[in-house]
Design a protein around this motif. Structure first.
Motif, PDB file in Angstrom:
ATOM      1  N   ALA A 107       0.775  -1.233  -0.066  1.00  0.00           N
ATOM      2  CA  ALA A 107       0.106   0.173   0.072  1.00  0.00           C
ATOM      3  C   ALA A 107       0.940   1.230  -0.026  1.00  0.00           C
ATOM      4  CB  ALA A 107      -0.790  -0.124   1.076  1.00  0.00           C
ATOM      5  N   ALA A 108       1.951   1.208   0.943  1.00  0.00           N
ATOM      6  CA  ALA A 108       2.739   2.556   0.975  1.00  0.00           C
ATOM      7  C   ALA A 108       3.459   2.605  -0.389  1.00  0.00           C
ATOM      8  CB  ALA A 108       3.734   2.462   2.170  1.00  0.00           C
ATOM      9  N   LEU A 109       4.155   1.480  -0.982  1.00  0.00           N
ATOM     10  CA  LEU A 109       5.017   1.682  -1.942  1.00  0.00           C
ATOM     11  C   LEU A 109       4.335   1.700  -3.224  1.00  0.00           C
ATOM     12  CD1 LEU A 109       7.856  -0.718  -0.333  1.00  0.00           C
ATOM     13  CD2 LEU A 109       7.556   1.657  -0.323  1.00  0.00           C
ATOM     14  N   ASP A 110       2.892   1.541  -3.452  1.00  0.00           N
ATOM     15  CA  ASP A 110       2.501   1.236  -4.680  1.00  0.00           C
ATOM     16  C   ASP A 110       3.142   0.072  -5.286  1.00  0.00           C
ATOM     17  OD1 ASP A 110       0.527   1.837  -6.814  1.00  0.00           O
ATOM     18  OD2 ASP A 110       1.820   3.251  -7.685  1.00  0.00           O
ATOM     19  N   ALA A 111       3.202  -1.007  -4.855  1.00  0.00           N
ATOM     20  CA  ALA A 111       3.848  -2.022  -5.450  1.00  0.00           C
ATOM     21  C   ALA A 111       3.211  -2.556  -6.783  1.00  0.00           C
ATOM     22  CB  ALA A 111       3.904  -3.383  -4.508  1.00  0.00           C
ATOM     23  N   HIS A 112       4.133  -3.231  -7.838  1.00  0.00           N
ATOM     24  CA  HIS A 112       3.554  -3.543  -8.705  1.00  0.00           C
ATOM     25  C   HIS A 112       2.766  -5.016  -8.685  1.00  0.00           C
ATOM     26  CE1 HIS A 112       3.775  -6.135 -12.754  1.00  0.00           C
ATOM     27  NE2 HIS A 112       3.462  -4.785 -13.443  1.00  0.00           N
ATOM     28  N   HIS A 113       3.231  -5.811  -7.723  1.00  0.00           N
ATOM     29  CA  HIS A 113       2.600  -6.976  -7.180  1.00  0.00           C
ATOM     30  C   HIS A 113       3.312  -7.502  -6.219  1.00  0.00           C
ATOM     31  CE1 HIS A 113       6.115  -8.390  -9.627  1.00  0.00           C
ATOM     32  NE2 HIS A 113       6.073  -9.344  -8.875  1.00  0.00           N
ATOM     33  N   ILE A 114       2.659  -8.601  -5.501  1.00  0.00           N
ATOM     34  CA  ILE A 114       3.313  -9.458  -4.374  1.00  0.00           C
ATOM     35  C   ILE A 114       3.458 -11.072  -4.821  1.00  0.00           C
ATOM     36  CG2 ILE A 114       3.081 -10.225  -2.158  1.00  0.00           C
ATOM     37  CD1 ILE A 114       1.613  -7.787  -1.477  1.00  0.00           C
ATOM     38  N   LYS A 115       4.556 -11.340  -4.697  1.00  0.00           N
ATOM     39  CA  LYS A 115       4.719 -13.096  -5.174  1.00  0.00           C
ATOM     40  C   LYS A 115       4.450 -13.853  -4.096  1.00  0.00           C
ATOM     41  CE  LYS A 115       8.382 -13.758  -7.732  1.00  0.00           C
ATOM     42  NZ  LYS A 115       9.714 -13.983  -8.038  1.00  0.00           N
ATOM     43  N   ILE A 116       3.563 -14.777  -4.270  1.00  0.00           N
ATOM     44  CA  ILE A 116       3.455 -15.838  -3.339  1.00  0.00           C
ATOM     45  C   ILE A 116       3.680 -17.130  -3.786  1.00  0.00           C
ATOM     46  CG2 ILE A 116       1.889 -14.326  -2.479  1.00  0.00           C
ATOM     47  CD1 ILE A 116      -0.545 -16.456  -3.225  1.00  0.00           C
ATOM     48  N   GLY A 117       3.508 -18.164  -3.138  1.00  0.00           N
ATOM     49  CA  GLY A 117       3.705 -19.723  -3.797  1.00  0.00           C
ATOM     50  C   GLY A 117       3.743 -20.495  -2.397  1.00  0.00           C
ATOM     51  N   ASN A 118       4.700 -21.341  -2.323  1.00  0.00           N
ATOM     52  CA  ASN A 118       5.019 -22.635  -1.433  1.00  0.00           C
ATOM     53  C   ASN A 118       6.579 -22.856  -1.567  1.00  0.00           C
ATOM     54  OD1 ASN A 118       4.271 -24.616   0.555  1.00  0.00           O
ATOM     55  ND2 ASN A 118       3.782 -26.112  -1.083  1.00  0.00           N
ATOM     56  N   LEU A 119       7.346 -22.189  -1.261  1.00  0.00           N
ATOM     57  CA  LEU A 119       8.900 -22.533  -1.026  1.00  0.00           C
ATOM     58  C   LEU A 119       8.971 -23.389   0.102  1.00  0.00           C
ATOM     59  CD1 LEU A 119      10.388 -18.862  -1.848  1.00  0.00           C
ATOM     60  CD2 LEU A 119      10.425 -20.862  -3.117  1.00  0.00           C
ATOM     61  N   GLN A 120       8.015 -23.348   1.224  1.00  0.00           N
ATOM     62  CA  GLN A 120       8.246 -23.978   2.312  1.00  0.00           C
ATOM     63  C   GLN A 120       7.959 -25.901   2.135  1.00  0.00           C
ATOM     64  OE1 GLN A 120      10.379 -21.929   3.887  1.00  0.00           O
ATOM     65  NE2 GLN A 120       9.086 -22.115   5.767  1.00  0.00           N
ATOM     66  N   ARG A 121       7.104 -25.739   0.716  1.00  0.00           N
ATOM     67  CA  ARG A 121       6.970 -27.226   0.510  1.00  0.00           C
ATOM     68  C   ARG A 121       5.924 -27.702   1.567  1.00  0.00           C
ATOM     69  NH1 ARG A 121      12.512 -29.542  -2.349  1.00  0.00           N
ATOM     70  NH2 ARG A 121      12.995 -27.508  -3.276  1.00  0.00           N
ATOM     71  N   PRO A 123       2.492 -29.270   2.434  1.00  0.00           N
ATOM     72  CA  PRO A 123       1.268 -30.037   1.611  1.00  0.00           C
ATOM     73  C   PRO A 123      -0.058 -29.375   1.704  1.00  0.00           C
ATOM     74  CG  PRO A 123       2.134 -31.334   3.538  1.00  0.00           C
ATOM     75  CD  PRO A 123       2.828 -30.268   3.491  1.00  0.00           C
ATOM     76  N   ALA A 124      -0.729 -29.347   0.743  1.00  0.00           N
ATOM     77  CA  ALA A 124      -2.191 -29.079   0.854  1.00  0.00           C
ATOM     78  C   ALA A 124      -2.793 -29.425  -0.453  1.00  0.00           C
ATOM     79  CB  ALA A 124      -2.290 -27.473   0.960  1.00  0.00           C
ATOM     80  N   THR A 125      -4.353 -29.725  -0.304  1.00  0.00           N
ATOM     81  CA  THR A 125      -4.846 -30.094  -1.509  1.00  0.00           C
ATOM     82  C   THR A 125      -5.047 -29.050  -2.393  1.00  0.00           C
ATOM     83  OG1 THR A 125      -7.142 -29.545  -0.723  1.00  0.00           O
ATOM     84  CG2 THR A 125      -6.144 -31.930  -0.184  1.00  0.00           C
ATOM     85  N   ILE A 126      -5.350 -29.249  -3.827  1.00  0.00           N
ATOM     86  CA  ILE A 126      -5.578 -28.191  -4.801  1.00  0.00           C
ATOM     87  C   ILE A 126      -7.046 -27.531  -4.256  1.00  0.00           C
ATOM     88  CG2 ILE A 126      -6.498 -27.568  -7.111  1.00  0.00           C
ATOM     89  CD1 ILE A 126      -3.708 -28.317  -6.792  1.00  0.00           C
ATOM     90  N   ASP A 127      -8.028 -27.993  -3.589  1.00  0.00           N
ATOM     91  CA  ASP A 127      -9.123 -27.439  -3.373  1.00  0.00           C
ATOM     92  C   ASP A 127      -8.899 -26.413  -2.293  1.00  0.00           C
ATOM     93  OD1 ASP A 127     -10.745 -28.818  -5.242  1.00  0.00           O
ATOM     94  OD2 ASP A 127     -11.535 -30.258  -3.875  1.00  0.00           O
ATOM     95  N   ARG A 128      -8.153 -26.757  -1.160  1.00  0.00           N
ATOM     96  CA  ARG A 128      -7.752 -26.184  -0.213  1.00  0.00           C
ATOM     97  C   ARG A 128      -6.981 -24.834  -0.853  1.00  0.00           C
ATOM     98  NH1 ARG A 128      -8.904 -22.548   3.368  1.00  0.00           N
ATOM     99  NH2 ARG A 128      -6.893 -21.937   4.497  1.00  0.00           N
ATOM    100  N   ASP A 156       7.257 -27.266  -6.121  1.00  0.00           N
ATOM    101  CA  ASP A 156       5.861 -26.910  -5.310  1.00  0.00           C
ATOM    102  C   ASP A 156       5.339 -28.132  -5.124  1.00  0.00           C
ATOM    103  OD1 ASP A 156       3.302 -26.452  -4.504  1.00  0.00           O
ATOM    104  OD2 ASP A 156       3.073 -24.542  -5.429  1.00  0.00           O
ATOM    105  N   VAL A 157       5.206 -28.733  -3.838  1.00  0.00           N
ATOM    106  CA  VAL A 157       4.876 -30.092  -3.744  1.00  0.00           C
ATOM    107  C   VAL A 157       3.164 -30.155  -4.133  1.00  0.00           C
ATOM    108  CG1 VAL A 157       6.621 -30.604  -1.849  1.00  0.00           C
ATOM    109  CG2 VAL A 157       4.212 -29.700  -1.101  1.00  0.00           C
ATOM    110  N   ASN A 158       2.640 -29.222  -3.972  1.00  0.00           N
ATOM    111  CA  ASN A 158       1.073 -29.307  -4.326  1.00  0.00           C
ATOM    112  C   ASN A 158       0.860 -28.896  -5.973  1.00  0.00           C
ATOM    113  OD1 ASN A 158       0.759 -29.597  -1.612  1.00  0.00           O
ATOM    114  ND2 ASN A 158       1.046 -27.243  -1.313  1.00  0.00           N
ATOM    115  N   ALA A 159       1.562 -28.249  -6.418  1.00  0.00           N
ATOM    116  CA  ALA A 159       1.172 -27.729  -7.880  1.00  0.00           C
ATOM    117  C   ALA A 159       2.217 -27.497  -8.621  1.00  0.00           C
ATOM    118  CB  ALA A 159       0.399 -26.211  -7.759  1.00  0.00           C
ATOM    119  N   ALA A 160       3.055 -28.704  -9.124  1.00  0.00           N
ATOM    120  CA  ALA A 160       4.113 -28.587  -9.822  1.00  0.00           C
ATOM    121  C   ALA A 160       3.966 -28.639 -11.337  1.00  0.00           C
ATOM    122  CB  ALA A 160       5.092 -29.847  -9.310  1.00  0.00           C
ATOM    123  N   SER A 161       2.901 -28.097 -11.766  1.00  0.00           N
ATOM    124  CA  SER A 161       2.550 -28.037 -13.180  1.00  0.00           C
ATOM    125  C   SER A 161       1.739 -26.679 -13.593  1.00  0.00           C
ATOM    126  CB  SER A 161       1.704 -29.236 -13.496  1.00  0.00           C
ATOM    127  OG  SER A 161       0.431 -29.121 -13.180  1.00  0.00           O
TER     128      SER A 161
END
Length: 289
Positions: A107-121, A123-128, A156-161
């Motif tokens: 909010a303060a820096l007017d960011a272009h985007h925030i990157k997220i994912g699962n670097l910690q590996r 586990p979770a279902t696709i639905d979750r 990504d142990v949940n979504a590697a495609s």
């Protein structure tokens, strides 16, 4: 040809210790911004631990002013893990604190985007993941204007495609949710430029360029954090990826994320210069094809 190059954090941070020690940069923020301006970058990235370190010396307003004073326009923030873990779990508590840091900064820096994912590996279902991504995007929309980009990664142990990530992001249906494409990951996953044409344009939010070798090293984490190559200095079809993504309607900025011991060892001016020169050459080659 004018090309927007965003120097991702790990490309421009210098001698850091990824996942094993000090992750914040020894290069001060004003120096990074000034060098980015000098070599013609349009933006830079910040990793959450580096942001925490900068906030010991600067306010968010001061970080933004330094960025703006150097004529930079695109700022990336990363990285949020474990956003899908159920509340009450200690991983989720840590993730929520990190979320607040990144969302306040966006909010303060007017960011272009925030990157997220699962670097910690974790586990979770696709639905979750789909449900949680929608919830995360809804929270983000109430707090800042930056989209959230789910990064496609082979470990990504949940979504590697590509199909799985599109299912999560597309299924959430959030207008501020999209995917982040990194050509190093594409090369390692044997995803061709033509395969990218399956991505709906409205879900293509951010692109990063990084080169590498087709043959895998024994330790994937070791390879991805220490032995990537600048665009055009490996075996991946960087111009082909650029062409396919441009055909989809992607108009930049082109992030450059090269996690490399060799690059980190260079003096700051040479590091920034080589990043821009190699990336621009590959982007221009792709756009002219």
């Amino acid at each position: 040809m004018s090309v927007d190059i965003l120097g991702a954090y790990w490309t421009t941070a210098g001698p850091v210790e990824i996942r094993t020690g000090r992750e914040w940069s020894l290069f001060d923020w004003p120096d990074r911004c000034a060098e980015a301006k000098r070599v013609g970058m349009s933006g830079l990235g910040l990793w959450h631990t580096d942001l925490e370190h900068l906030l010991e010396r600067y306010t968010l307003a001061e970080i933004k002013q330094i960025f703006d004073d150097n004529g930079l326009v695109h700022l990336e923030l990363e990285f949020l893990n474990d956003w899908f873990v159920p509340r009450g779990d200690e991983k989720r508590a840590a993730s929520d604190g990190q979320r607040d840091l990144l969302f306040d900064a966006a909010a303060a820096l007017d960011a272009h985007h925030i990157k997220i994912g699962n670097l910690q590996r974790t586990p979770a279902t696709i639905d979750r993941l789909t449900e949680a991504f929608g919830e995360l995007c809804a929270d983000a929309a109430d707090r800042h204007a930056a989209p959230l980009t789910y990064e496609l990664m082979p470990f990504d142990v949940n979504a590697a495609s590509l199909e799985a990530v599109l299912q999560i992001v597309g299924g959430a249906g959030a207008p501020n949710g999209g995917i982040a494409i990194d050509t190093w990951h594409l090369g390692k996953m044997a995803i061709s430029p033509d395969d990218l044409r399956a991505i709906p344009r409205h879900l293509l939010t951010y692109v990063e360029l990084s080169d590498g070798m087709q043959e895998n090293m024994p330790d994937h984490t070791h390879e991805t954090t220490r032995f990537r190559r600048l665009p055009g200095e490996g075996e991946f079809d960087i111009p082909g990826y650029v062409r396919a993504l441009a055909d989809l309607g992607y108009a930049g900025p082109w992030g450059v994320e090269v996690l490399s011991d060799a690059l980190r060892a260079l003096p700051l001016p040479e590091m920034f210069r080589r990043t821009v020169e190699t990336s621009t050459a590959q982007i221009e080659k792709g756009l002219k094809a």
